[in-house]
Design an enzyme around this catalytic site. Structure first.
Site, mmCIF file in Angstrom:
data_model
loop_
_atom_site.group_PDB
_atom_site.id
_atom_site.type_symbol
_atom_site.label_atom_id
_atom_site.label_comp_id
_atom_site.label_asym_id
_atom_site.label_seq_id
_atom_site.Cartn_x
_atom_site.Cartn_y
_atom_site.Cartn_z
ATOM 1 N N LYS A 141 -66.398 -65.161 93.134
ATOM 2 C CA LYS A 141 -66.180 -63.726 92.906
ATOM 3 C C LYS A 141 -67.144 -62.940 93.770
ATOM 4 O O LYS A 141 -68.357 -63.151 93.728
ATOM 5 C CB LYS A 141 -66.417 -63.392 91.434
ATOM 6 C CG LYS A 141 -66.324 -61.902 91.138
ATOM 7 C CD LYS A 141 -66.371 -61.630 89.652
ATOM 8 C CE LYS A 141 -67.744 -61.310 89.129
ATOM 9 N NZ LYS A 141 -68.283 -59.997 89.495
ATOM 10 N N ASP B 18 -63.658 -58.398 93.131
ATOM 11 C CA ASP B 18 -63.902 -57.621 91.901
ATOM 12 C C ASP B 18 -64.344 -56.200 92.280
ATOM 13 O O ASP B 18 -65.528 -55.887 92.266
ATOM 14 C CB ASP B 18 -64.989 -58.368 91.115
ATOM 15 C CG ASP B 18 -65.370 -57.694 89.813
ATOM 16 O OD1 ASP B 18 -64.618 -56.825 89.341
ATOM 17 O OD2 ASP B 18 -66.432 -58.058 89.261
ATOM 18 N N LYS C 251 -62.644 -53.297 91.037
ATOM 19 C CA LYS C 251 -62.373 -52.384 89.906
ATOM 20 C C LYS C 251 -61.900 -51.002 90.358
ATOM 21 O O LYS C 251 -62.531 -49.976 90.076
ATOM 22 C CB LYS C 251 -63.629 -52.215 89.048
ATOM 23 C CG LYS C 251 -64.160 -53.503 88.440
ATOM 24 C CD LYS C 251 -65.311 -53.213 87.487
ATOM 25 C CE LYS C 251 -65.894 -54.454 86.859
ATOM 26 N NZ LYS C 251 -66.667 -55.301 87.801
ATOM 27 N N PHE C 252 -60.740 -50.962 91.022
ATOM 28 C CA PHE C 252 -60.234 -49.676 91.515
ATOM 29 C C PHE C 252 -59.901 -48.732 90.364
ATOM 30 O O PHE C 252 -59.351 -49.137 89.342
ATOM 31 C CB PHE C 252 -58.982 -49.887 92.369
ATOM 32 C CG PHE C 252 -59.207 -50.706 93.607
ATOM 33 C CD1 PHE C 252 -60.303 -50.477 94.432
ATOM 34 C CD2 PHE C 252 -58.320 -51.716 93.957
ATOM 35 C CE1 PHE C 252 -60.503 -51.229 95.591
ATOM 36 C CE2 PHE C 252 -58.514 -52.469 95.103
ATOM 37 C CZ PHE C 252 -59.608 -52.231 95.915
ATOM 38 N N ASP D 34 -58.602 -44.602 90.543
ATOM 39 C CA ASP D 34 -58.414 -43.329 91.252
ATOM 40 C C ASP D 34 -56.979 -42.897 90.983
ATOM 41 O O ASP D 34 -56.297 -43.510 90.162
ATOM 42 C CB ASP D 34 -58.706 -43.518 92.756
ATOM 43 C CG ASP D 34 -59.222 -42.240 93.416
ATOM 44 O OD1 ASP D 34 -58.593 -41.172 93.206
ATOM 45 O OD2 ASP D 34 -60.220 -42.294 94.138
ATOM 46 N N THR E 86 -67.943 -53.867 79.204
ATOM 47 C CA THR E 86 -68.657 -54.415 78.037
ATOM 48 C C THR E 86 -70.096 -53.911 77.976
ATOM 49 O O THR E 86 -70.782 -54.124 76.992
ATOM 50 C CB THR E 86 -68.641 -55.951 78.058
ATOM 51 O OG1 THR E 86 -69.082 -56.372 79.332
ATOM 52 C CG2 THR E 86 -67.264 -56.490 77.786
ATOM 53 N N ARG F 63 -75.442 -66.506 87.495
ATOM 54 C CA ARG F 63 -76.787 -67.062 87.632
ATOM 55 C C ARG F 63 -76.991 -68.492 87.148
ATOM 56 O O ARG F 63 -77.740 -69.233 87.800
ATOM 57 C CB ARG F 63 -77.799 -66.100 86.987
ATOM 58 C CG ARG F 63 -77.979 -64.837 87.840
ATOM 59 C CD ARG F 63 -78.573 -63.705 87.051
ATOM 60 N NE ARG F 63 -77.626 -63.196 86.065
ATOM 61 C CZ ARG F 63 -77.897 -62.209 85.203
ATOM 62 N NH1 ARG F 63 -79.074 -61.639 85.224
ATOM 63 N NH2 ARG F 63 -76.978 -61.798 84.351
HETATM 64 O O1 C5P Z 1 -75.043 -64.100 86.321
HETATM 65 P P1 C5P Z 1 -73.987 -63.860 85.296
HETATM 66 O O2 C5P Z 1 -73.313 -65.139 84.807
HETATM 67 O O3 C5P Z 1 -74.465 -63.006 84.146
HETATM 68 O O4 C5P Z 1 -72.867 -63.053 86.090
HETATM 69 C C1 C5P Z 1 -71.738 -62.538 85.451
HETATM 70 C C2 C5P Z 1 -70.884 -61.775 86.422
HETATM 71 O O5 C5P Z 1 -69.831 -61.149 85.694
HETATM 72 C C3 C5P Z 1 -71.587 -60.651 87.168
HETATM 73 O O6 C5P Z 1 -70.942 -60.533 88.437
HETATM 74 C C4 C5P Z 1 -71.321 -59.444 86.316
HETATM 75 O O7 C5P Z 1 -71.333 -58.249 87.051
HETATM 76 C C5 C5P Z 1 -69.910 -59.742 85.818
HETATM 77 N N1 C5P Z 1 -69.569 -59.087 84.575
HETATM 78 C C6 C5P Z 1 -70.290 -59.253 83.405
HETATM 79 N N2 C5P Z 1 -69.898 -58.620 82.263
HETATM 80 C C7 C5P Z 1 -68.822 -57.863 82.277
HETATM 81 C C8 C5P Z 1 -68.064 -57.694 83.423
HETATM 82 C C9 C5P Z 1 -68.477 -58.328 84.575
HETATM 83 O O8 C5P Z 1 -71.280 -59.963 83.397
HETATM 84 N N3 C5P Z 1 -68.440 -57.311 81.167
#
Ligand code: C5P
Length: 254
Positions: free
Chosen positions: A39, A78, A80-81, A83, A142, A233
Site C-alpha cells: 500500500k 490509498d 482517498k479521493f 471531491d 477511525t 510497522r
Molecule cells: O504501521 P501500521 O500497521 O499501524 O499501519 C497501518 C496503515 O493503515 C497505515 O498506512 C495507516 O495510515 C493505515 N490506516 C490505519 N487506520 C485506519 C485507516 C488507515 O492505520 N483507520
C-alpha cells in the site's frame, strides 16, 4: 471460519508509509511474492507522484506503448479521493494507468461521486486492456471518535454511521470498504459475504501497538470476516520483514 479459501499471504497488504523512494523500493523488492501487495498512500504519492509509484512497483521496462504499467506486485493506491463527482472521476482516470489493484474514495463524497468513480475506473481501464481497480470506500475515519462524528453533524453512534455508509457504498456498486477491526462484524452482517473488507490496525500477538489503540491480531481479524489486512510497522520496521510476514502467515494457517 470465514474467508479461508485464498492463501493467507495474499491477504496481507503492507503499508509502506514513507516519502523515500529508495526505501520503498527496497521494501517492495524484499516483500515481492511473500505478501498480497503493498500500500502506497498520500505521503508517498504527494512526494513522488506517478514516477515514484512506477519506480517502486513497476519494472524499468514495464510501461507499454499504450501507457499502462505492469506491476511486479499488487498495489493498493490509498489516496482517498473526495471531491465533486467530475473531479473524482478525473482523478480515478489519472491513476488507472498505474494499474493499481485497489483504489479508494470517501463514501461521504456521496452516491453520485461514488458512481462516477466506478464508471471512470472501468472507462479508463478498458482501452488499456487492464482490469479496472477494485474501488473501495472509506466510511468514517477511525481516527474520529464519537465527539468528532457529532462535531461534523452526524448524529448517533459512529458505528451506525459506518454501517449506513458501507450500505450506501455497496448500493453504488463499489467493491467494499476500509474498516477497523471492531466494525467488521456489523458491516459483514449488513453487506453480506461478498463485500470486501480491508482492515488496518492489525498487530500480531506480542508486537508493539505503536499509536494504534484498538487492534486485533491477524487471526482474529480474518476469523471476524476481514478479506485483507493492512499491516505496516510490524513488518516494515522488523529487523527481518520476511520473517515477520512468515510468522503472520503461520499464525493465519495454524
Ligand atoms: O504501521 P501500521 O500497521 O499501524 O499501519 C497501518 C496503515 O493503515 C497505515 O498506512 C495507516 O495510515 C493505515 N490506516 C490505519 N487506520 C485506519 C485507516 C488507515 O492505520 N483507520
Amino acid at each position: 471460519m470465514q474467508n479461508k479459501a485464498k492463501p493467507s499471504k495474499d491477504r496481507i497488504l503492507v503499508a509502506v508509509d514513507t516519502p523515500d523512494v529508495a526505501h520503498a523500493q527496497k521494501l517492495s523488492r524484499q516483500l515481492q511474492g511473500h505478501v498480497g501487495g503493498i500500500k502506497l498512500g498520500l505521503e508517498f504519492f504527494n512526494a513522488n507522484g506517478h514516477a515514484g509509484v512506477r519506480d517502486v512497483i513497476h519494472g524499468d521496462d514495464a510501461t507499454t506503448p499504450r501507457g499502462q504499467a505492469t506491476p511486479n506486485q499488487p498495489l493498493f493506491l490509498d489516496l482517498k479521493f473526495h471531491d465533486i463527482p467530475n473531479t473524482v472521476a478525473g482523478a480515478v482516470r489519472s491513476v488507472v494507468p498505474l494499474n493499481p489493484k485497489i483504489i479508494n474514495v470517501h463514501a461521504s463524497g456521496g452516491p453520485e461521486m461514488m458512481r462516477q468513480a466506478m464508471a471512470a475506473a472501468k472507462f479508463a481501464a478498458e482501452p488499456l486492456g487492464i482490469m479496472p481497480p477494485m474501488l473501495i470506500a472509506v466510511t468514517i475515519l477511525t481516527s474520529m471518535g464519537e465527539e468528532d462524528v457529532d462535531a461534523v453533524g452526524m448524529k448517533g453512534p459512529a458505528l451506525d454511521q459506518v454501517v449506513r455508509l458501507a450500505a450506501l457504498t455497496q448500493k453504488c456498486g463499489l467493491d467494499g470498504v476500509v474498516c477497523s477491526a471492531r466494525e467488521i462484524e456489523a458491516i459483514r452482517k449488513e453487506c453480506g459475504p461478498d463485500f470486501k473488507l480491508i482492515v488496518p490496525g492489525i498487530r500480531p500477538a506480542g508486537s508493539d501497538k505503536g499509536d494504534q489503540k484498538r487492534t486485533m491480531t491477524p487471526r482474529e481479524a480474518v476469523d471476524a470476516g476481514a478479506d485483507y489486512l493492512v499491516i505496516g510497522r510490524p513488518i516494515t520496521q522488523a529487523s527481518d520483514p520476511i520473517a515477520a510476514v512468515k510468522a503472520i502467515v503461520d499464525e493465519l494457517d495454524a
